[in-house]
Design an enzyme around this catalytic site. Structure first.
Site, PDB file in Angstrom:
ATOM      1  N   VAL C  77       0.855  -1.180   0.000  1.00 43.64           N
ATOM      2  CA  VAL C  77       0.000   0.000   0.000  1.00 43.64           C
ATOM      3  C   VAL C  77       0.896   1.236   0.000  1.00 43.64           C
ATOM      4  O   VAL C  77       1.797   1.353   0.830  1.00 43.64           O
ATOM      5  CB  VAL C  77      -0.885  -0.008   1.275  1.00 43.64           C
ATOM      6  CG1 VAL C  77      -1.797   1.200   1.311  1.00 43.64           C
ATOM      7  CG2 VAL C  77      -1.687  -1.300   1.358  1.00 43.64           C
ATOM      8  N   CYS C  78       0.652   2.151  -0.927  1.00 39.89           N
ATOM      9  CA  CYS C  78       1.492   3.348  -1.040  1.00 39.89           C
ATOM     10  C   CYS C  78       1.377   4.218   0.203  1.00 39.89           C
ATOM     11  O   CYS C  78       0.282   4.619   0.591  1.00 39.89           O
ATOM     12  CB  CYS C  78       1.100   4.168  -2.259  1.00 39.89           C
ATOM     13  SG  CYS C  78       1.908   5.779  -2.290  1.00 39.89           S
ATOM     14  N   VAL C  79       2.525   4.542   0.808  1.00 38.94           N
ATOM     15  CA  VAL C  79       2.514   5.296   2.066  1.00 38.94           C
ATOM     16  C   VAL C  79       1.945   6.701   1.896  1.00 38.94           C
ATOM     17  O   VAL C  79       1.139   7.150   2.719  1.00 38.94           O
ATOM     18  CB  VAL C  79       3.928   5.319   2.717  1.00 38.94           C
ATOM     19  CG1 VAL C  79       4.965   5.991   1.829  1.00 38.94           C
ATOM     20  CG2 VAL C  79       3.881   6.016   4.068  1.00 38.94           C
TER      21      VAL C  79
END
Lengths: 131, 99, 119
Positions: C77-79
């Site tokens: 999941v993209c931070v």
């Protein structure tokens, strides 16, 4: 946690990456978050082309003022791409014509390509990511 | 190259943009709402049939069925399942999703 | 063949995550390896364990969790996108992890194919 986590910059593989921008800014987040991917990609020393077609050409327009909608004006970031060694910026002639735009209306220097030239550029890529 | 379109051609311009930029011999796979484009009598039918001369046109069967369109598919369009979708991605060097 | 998958939309509103899941499952059935799924934009909402869809509906997050458990798919999941949208480690489902956009770029560099699902 940072954006640079687990980056493997030493793989030695250089691929042709095309980032295809087809959406106008502000109405949706794709232009902004797409730009964030491009900036990160610069750290991986890949062969990057950034392409603007359809409403994506609106991302590069001069004279933007976002104060009234209270969001960040990221259009200036396109001018910083040069500093990230992202120098291949292309716009689609047909998309420009359809919107009454010329290169003079854009905040960065671009190469204008015909549909056929753009098609050939896309066909020679290893990876195409579209926002 | 494989081009993937997922939006209805009567709602958005992505199919048109895709067909303009797909080079001769490329494959175009229609999924999700884009599958309406390959149905008989639909607004995009003529466009698809003209494109089929130079391009290989595919549509995702489960998406056609989910929309009640399985029986209306234009001649010359290849219907594939998810396994066929995977094969198309594997067979082509790159793919572009026209979001 | 090694596949990477990019998902740009959340569950339920868009078909993107469903299409991506069915693609991933078919790829695995055909003997390919789905190395990583990267969740970007509203796609980060696929990772919340707080969703409780009705019993007769599919559970999008749980389906990804199980695919990861059974086949070693790396769910990233993209931070930056996650922080904007309130997706933190505290709400993350099993087998999801939060990391940087570099993980997306890496999929393009290292794997044979990158397939995007979005709006």
């Amino acid at each position: 946690m940072s954006e640079m986590d687990d980056m493997d910059e030493g793989s030695g593989i250089i691929k042709k990456f095309m980032f295809l921008n087809r959406k106008a800014p502000h109405g949706t987040v794709y232009a902004l978050e797409g730009l964030e991917v491009v900036l990160i990609t610069a750290a991986f020393d890949q062969d990057v082309s950034m392409v603007f077609t359809d409403d994506g050409v609106y991302q590069l327009i001069k004279g933007v003022d976002t104060k009234g909608i209270e969001v960040k004006d990221f259009s200036k970031t396109y001018r910083a791409l040069d500093g990230y060694d992202i120098e291949k910026l292309y716009v689609d002639q047909k998309s420009m014509d359809a919107r009454g735009l010329t290169e003079e209306d854009l905040i960065v220097d671009v190469t204008v390509l015909s549909v056929d030239e753009m098609a050939n550029l896309m066909a020679e890529q290893d990876v195409v990511i579209s926002f | 190259m494989l081009h993937i379109v997922n939006k209805s051609a009567t709602d958005r311009g992505s199919l048109e943009s895709c067909l303009a930029m797909a080079t001769k011999g490329s494959a175009v796979l229609l999924i999700e709402d884009a599958v309406y484009a390959v149905t008989k009598g639909g607004a995009a039918a003529a466009k698809i049939q003209a494109a089929a001369a130079d391009l290989k046109i595919y549509a995702l069967g489960p998406d056609l069925a989910a929309r009640g369109m399985s029986g209306r598919v234009l001649d010359g369009v290849n219907v594939v399942d998810y396994g066929g979708f995977v094969d198309l991605v594997a067979e082509h060097k790159s793919c572009q999703s026209w979001l | 063949m090694q596949f990477g998958i990019l998902i740009n939309e959340g569950p339920y509103t868009h078909q993107a995550s469903d299409s991506a899941f069915l693609f991933a499952r078919a790829a695995i059935e055909k003997g390919h390896k789905v190395q990583r799924v990267f969740f970007y934009h509203d796609g980060v909402y696929n990772a919340t364990r707080l969703a409780t869809p009705p019993q007769d509906d599919r559970n999008v997050a749980a389906r990804w969790e199980k695919l990861a458990a059974d086949h070693g798919v790396d769910l990233v999941v993209c931070v930056a996108a996650a922080q904007r949208r309130g997706i933190t480690d505290g709400v993350l489902g099993d087998n999801f992890r939060i990391s940087g956009l570099g993980q997306l770029v890496e999929m393009g560099i290292q794997y044979d194919r990158l397939v995007t699902f979005g709006d």
